[in-house]
Design an enzyme around this catalytic site. Structure first.
Site, mmCIF file in Angstrom:
data_model
loop_
_atom_site.group_PDB
_atom_site.id
_atom_site.type_symbol
_atom_site.label_atom_id
_atom_site.label_comp_id
_atom_site.label_asym_id
_atom_site.label_seq_id
_atom_site.Cartn_x
_atom_site.Cartn_y
_atom_site.Cartn_z
ATOM 1 N N ALA A 215 -10.694 3.156 -2.671
ATOM 2 C CA ALA A 215 -11.297 2.626 -1.448
ATOM 3 C C ALA A 215 -10.294 2.766 -0.319
ATOM 4 O O ALA A 215 -9.084 2.676 -0.543
ATOM 5 C CB ALA A 215 -11.699 1.166 -1.631
ATOM 6 N N ALA A 216 -10.789 3.003 0.877
ATOM 7 C CA ALA A 216 -9.930 3.115 2.054
ATOM 8 C C ALA A 216 -10.523 2.277 3.171
ATOM 9 O O ALA A 216 -11.697 2.427 3.507
ATOM 10 C CB ALA A 216 -9.798 4.576 2.490
ATOM 11 N N ALA A 217 -9.731 1.386 3.719
ATOM 12 C CA ALA A 217 -10.195 0.496 4.785
ATOM 13 C C ALA A 217 -9.333 0.705 6.021
ATOM 14 O O ALA A 217 -8.567 1.661 6.112
ATOM 15 C CB ALA A 217 -10.146 -0.955 4.312
ATOM 16 N N SER A 218 -9.461 -0.201 6.975
ATOM 17 C CA SER A 218 -8.806 -0.010 8.269
ATOM 18 C C SER A 218 -7.293 -0.145 8.182
ATOM 19 O O SER A 218 -6.568 0.570 8.883
ATOM 20 C CB SER A 218 -9.360 -1.024 9.273
ATOM 21 O OG SER A 218 -9.202 -2.346 8.772
ATOM 22 N N LEU A 219 -6.803 -1.051 7.337
ATOM 23 C CA LEU A 219 -5.372 -1.303 7.274
ATOM 24 C C LEU A 219 -4.670 -0.539 6.164
ATOM 25 O O LEU A 219 -3.458 -0.328 6.227
ATOM 26 C CB LEU A 219 -5.101 -2.803 7.106
ATOM 27 C CG LEU A 219 -5.646 -3.723 8.196
ATOM 28 C CD1 LEU A 219 -5.229 -5.149 7.927
ATOM 29 C CD2 LEU A 219 -5.185 -3.274 9.570
ATOM 30 N N GLY A 220 -5.384 -0.169 5.134
ATOM 31 C CA GLY A 220 -4.751 0.505 4.008
ATOM 32 C C GLY A 220 -5.770 1.067 3.055
ATOM 33 O O GLY A 220 -6.979 1.056 3.315
ATOM 34 N N GLN A 221 -5.281 1.565 1.916
ATOM 35 C CA GLN A 221 -6.174 2.121 0.903
ATOM 36 C C GLN A 221 -5.672 1.724 -0.472
ATOM 37 O O GLN A 221 -4.504 1.351 -0.651
ATOM 38 C CB GLN A 221 -6.286 3.632 1.034
ATOM 39 C CG GLN A 221 -4.983 4.402 0.970
ATOM 40 C CD GLN A 221 -5.140 5.814 1.528
ATOM 41 O OE1 GLN A 221 -5.845 6.048 2.515
ATOM 42 N NE2 GLN A 221 -4.481 6.779 0.890
ATOM 43 N N VAL A 222 -6.577 1.801 -1.454
ATOM 44 C CA VAL A 222 -6.313 1.256 -2.778
ATOM 45 C C VAL A 222 -6.424 2.356 -3.825
ATOM 46 O O VAL A 222 -7.390 3.131 -3.832
ATOM 47 C CB VAL A 222 -7.298 0.114 -3.107
ATOM 48 C CG1 VAL A 222 -7.054 -0.412 -4.521
ATOM 49 C CG2 VAL A 222 -7.156 -1.014 -2.095
ATOM 50 N N ASP A 362 -11.623 -14.078 5.915
ATOM 51 C CA ASP A 362 -12.217 -12.746 6.078
ATOM 52 C C ASP A 362 -13.117 -12.417 4.881
ATOM 53 O O ASP A 362 -12.906 -11.414 4.194
ATOM 54 C CB ASP A 362 -11.100 -11.704 6.205
ATOM 55 C CG ASP A 362 -11.633 -10.343 6.652
ATOM 56 O OD1 ASP A 362 -12.695 -10.304 7.298
ATOM 57 O OD2 ASP A 362 -10.986 -9.320 6.355
#
Length: 714
Positions: A215-222, A362
């Site tokens: 997964a990739a989000a606004s602050l980082g990715q996993v 959040d």
């Protein structure tokens, strides 16, 4: 299905110089060959790995890192000072960007042109009459524009994406992709960051790791990986490079705009303080070491709640930009339509907000999963909030006063919560709030939504100089996002209505002096005990899917009066109901004392009236307070038995009513239902019930002795 995980170190079989990278022509046989020879493969320098990323990342992921492509200049033109900021400091950020006017101007032009183009296209669609047909396309374009602008704008959109009652479904669908499906940055760079932060070669940490981020989000990715030390499958979260500089610049711009807007619009709320609160939490979210500590604290506080799963954190393997935590499998809560888990999430959120004061700020759908064994898993503990005890009690009191339509007290609660200045005329505010909330509350607590309460509130807020404290914005956002998740499963869901059972249970059982004082004020008016409110609170406190309730079969078999009796007895005889039990025993003692006096006075009057000699009647024993106590006793009897007749249940207590109450108290037939219910209660409750007569007798004797002494002295 679990994502592909490959052993480390991993090289493309056709080139021993490019670890972690694969070409299209590589076959499974070649891959197997690489596995068998991996121990002999050399390490690659950081510089070569970055060069490989720049040329081949799109080939592997099929996506382009649009944030770096369009906004990479923000962290590439000498803003390394912003990247080194540990905490949010508006003064330091202002100092950094005031000295870079060209960078600031370029960013403003980019933001203005990006949104200007989108709004322009929407305007043209309207002129050409094609708004509906282009709706989905424009939603996708908006998502793309937000990704280009970077994490700050993505974070704002994430909050909005959880409100299907606020924005159209097409936009919900597109913006929800921002939660965990943003184009990732290079795995090469991610591995470099891991090694730089933890100062350990990657292959020494993991025996396996996924080729691409899960997964990739606004602050980082996993990434999914397997620890070499213990074989556990973990999630490896790596921060996006340049994210601090980009967010710092955008917050600086938002803060400037907030100041201009407040002055131009003459708002009472300190908009810059609201931005500061959000920005502070955002900077906390970018500190992964702090997030690991938050996760451990959250797990300790709430990990034992029913149907709640909180992953463990590997604090010793985490740093400012890298976080390693237990891997959790599941689906987004918003995608499975599980109302039971929504209720579990609400119960957990209320426990966070109003019990411990440490809450997840959040809870968007990407951070709430339904595990495959049907439990609710919380993820991402970067944005957390603290809620002080006096504010927690104030919010509970405000909810109670709202539901019970005590708008005078509600105005005072708003002062306590910081929504109104202490100089506000609460009487005028109470009158205005009556007009705002009366219709919404009339629908009943189970039907109240945020929309109902905010109907005409805007005008009232402006008139009486309402202000939104910085802490309050995160609290409301947390509950509003949760309601948004629930609305995706049930369009009629009301988070406030579903919250009231928890609030009722809290005020009935909490030992806080402030809440006990509130309960006393709620149950008594002008010295009269309002048992209907107590019955309502107890009934609401038991209305929750997360607590033990009676089965539907039992509810159909029992009469409504028996069901009410069981609920009240079960609660009042429990350890949590000790404060309410004391109130009820005191009211029973008052009522029985008044009944004894009324009975004696009635009997004496009858005897004297039959005597052949005329006697002057003694002063009346029954006073106005006794009449009120008799009325309370009758209401208690209504709850604890089949009740009086409809005629006897209306109007003021009369002499005949007093006689009826006395007869009922002495009738074993009336107490048989209560005794049968007591036998169905837990052993501890039964033992407590056996002590009630002694306690009641003691209270009654104390009243008689105190009154006798008072009459003798006076």
């Amino acid at each position: 299905m679990a994502p592909l995980a490959l052993p480390l170190p991993l090289l493309c079989p056709c080139s021993s110089r490019r670890p972690w990278q694969f070409h299209r022509h590589c076959t499974p046989a070649n891959l197997q060959q690489s596995f068998s020879t991996r121990s002999r493969l050399p390490r690659l320098s950081t510089g070569l790995r970055v060069r490989c990323f720049r040329g081949e990342n799109s080939e592997n992921s099929g996506e382009t890192d649009t944030f770096s492509k369009y906004s990479g200049y923000v962290f590439e033109v000498g803003t390394s000072e912003a990247e080194l900021l540990d905490n949010y400091d508006p003064n330091k950020i202002a100092l950094i960007y005031r000295n870079r006017p060209l960078l600031l101007l370029r960013r403003l032009l980019q933001i203005g042109s990006t949104f200007g183009r989108w709004f322009g296209l929407r305007y043209i669609d309207g002129l050409l009459g094609r708004s509906d047909s282009m709706f989905k396309k424009r939603a996708a374009e908006l998502r793309s524009a937000l990704v280009q602008l970077g994490p700050a704008f993505v974070k704002i959109a994430q909050a909005v994406s959880s409100r299907p009652d606020v924005i159209p479904p097409e936009y919900v669908e597109e913006l929800s992709l921002l939660q965990d499906r943003i184009a990732p940055f290079s795995t090469e760079i991610a591995l470099d960051i891991i090694e730089q932060e933890l100062e350990v070669p990657v292959e020494n940490l993991f025996s396996e790791i996924s080729l691409q981020p899960i997964a990739a989000a606004s602050l980082g990715q996993v990434y999914q990986a397997r620890l070499r030390s213990n074989g556990q499958i973990v999630a490896v979260k790596v921060q996006r490079p340049g994210v601090r500089a980009a967010i710092a610049l955008d917050i600086y711009i938002l803060r400037l705009l907030a100041g201009y807007i407040r002055n131009a619009g003459k708002f009472n709320t300190d908009l810059q303080a609201v931005v500061d609160e959000w920005a502070s939490s955002l900077f906390q979210e970018m500190d992964y070491e702090a997030e690991a500590q938050n996760g451990l604290k959250f797990r300790k506080l709430f990990g034992q709640l029913p149907d709640v799963v909180i992953p463990d954190m590997y604090l010793e393997l985490s740093s400012r930009r890298v976080l390693i935590m237990e891997w959790v499998e599941g689906q987004k809560l918003s995608e499975v339509k599980d109302l039971h888990l929504v209720e579990v999430g609400l119960y957990c959120s209320l426990t966070q907000l109003l019990e411990s004061g440490f809450y997840h700020a959040d809870p968007h759908p990407g951070n709430l999963l339904r595990t495959y064994d049907g439990k609710l898993a919380y993820l991402d503990f970067g944005m957390m909030g603290e809620f002080k005890q006096d504010l927690r009690d104030g919010l509970i009191e405000a909810c109670l006063h709202l539901v019970n339509r005590e708008f005078d007290a509600l105005a005072g609660d708003f002062v306590t919560l910081g929504l109104l200045p202490p100089t506000a005329q609460t009487s005028d505010v109470a009158q205005a709030l009556t007009g705002v909330f009366q219709n919404a509350v009339t629908k009943g607590i189970r039907n109240i939504s945020f929309g109902d309460l905010s109907g005409n509130l805007g005008r009232t807020m402006y008139k009486f100089k309402f202000q939104i404290p910085s802490y309050f914005s995160l609290v409301i956002r947390s509950l509003a996002v949760l309601e948004g998740v629930a609305l995706s499963s049930d369009p009629n869901y009301k988070v406030l209505g579903s919250s009231y059972p928890w609030i009722a249970r809290k005020v009935l059982t909490d030992s806080s002096p402030q809440l006990r004082s509130t309960l006393q004020a709620l149950l008594y008016k002008d010295g009269t005990f309002r048992i209907d409110r107590l019955e309502s609170l107890i009934t609401e406190s038991l209305r929750s899917t997360t607590n033990e309730t009676l089965s539907g079969r039992e509810e159909k078999a029992d009469k409504q009066s028996r069901l009410a009796m069981k609920r009240i007895l079960k609660f009042t005889l429990s350890e949590q109901g000790d404060f309410v039990r004391d109130i009820l025993l005191e009211e029973l003692a008052k009522g029985m004392d008044a009944l004894n006096r009324a009975t004696f006075e009635k009997a004496a009057s009858g005897v004297i009236s039959r005597l052949p000699i005329t006697f002057s009647l003694p002063p009346r024993l029954v006073e106005d307070e006794d009449i009120k106590n008799l009325e309370t006793l009758r209401r208690l009897m209504l709850v604890l038995s089949d009740g009086l007749t409809k005629e006897q249940n209306q109007g003021l207590m009369t002499w005949n009513d007093a006689v009826v109450v006395l007869q009922k108290l002495g009738s074993s037939k009336e107490f048989l239902p209560m005794l049968s219910v007591i036998l169905e209660l837990p052993a501890s409750a039964q033992q407590q019930s056996f002590r009630l007569p002694v306690d009641l007798t003691g209270r009654l004797a104390s009243r008689i002795i105190a009154r006798t002494i008072r009459r003798l002295v006076l």
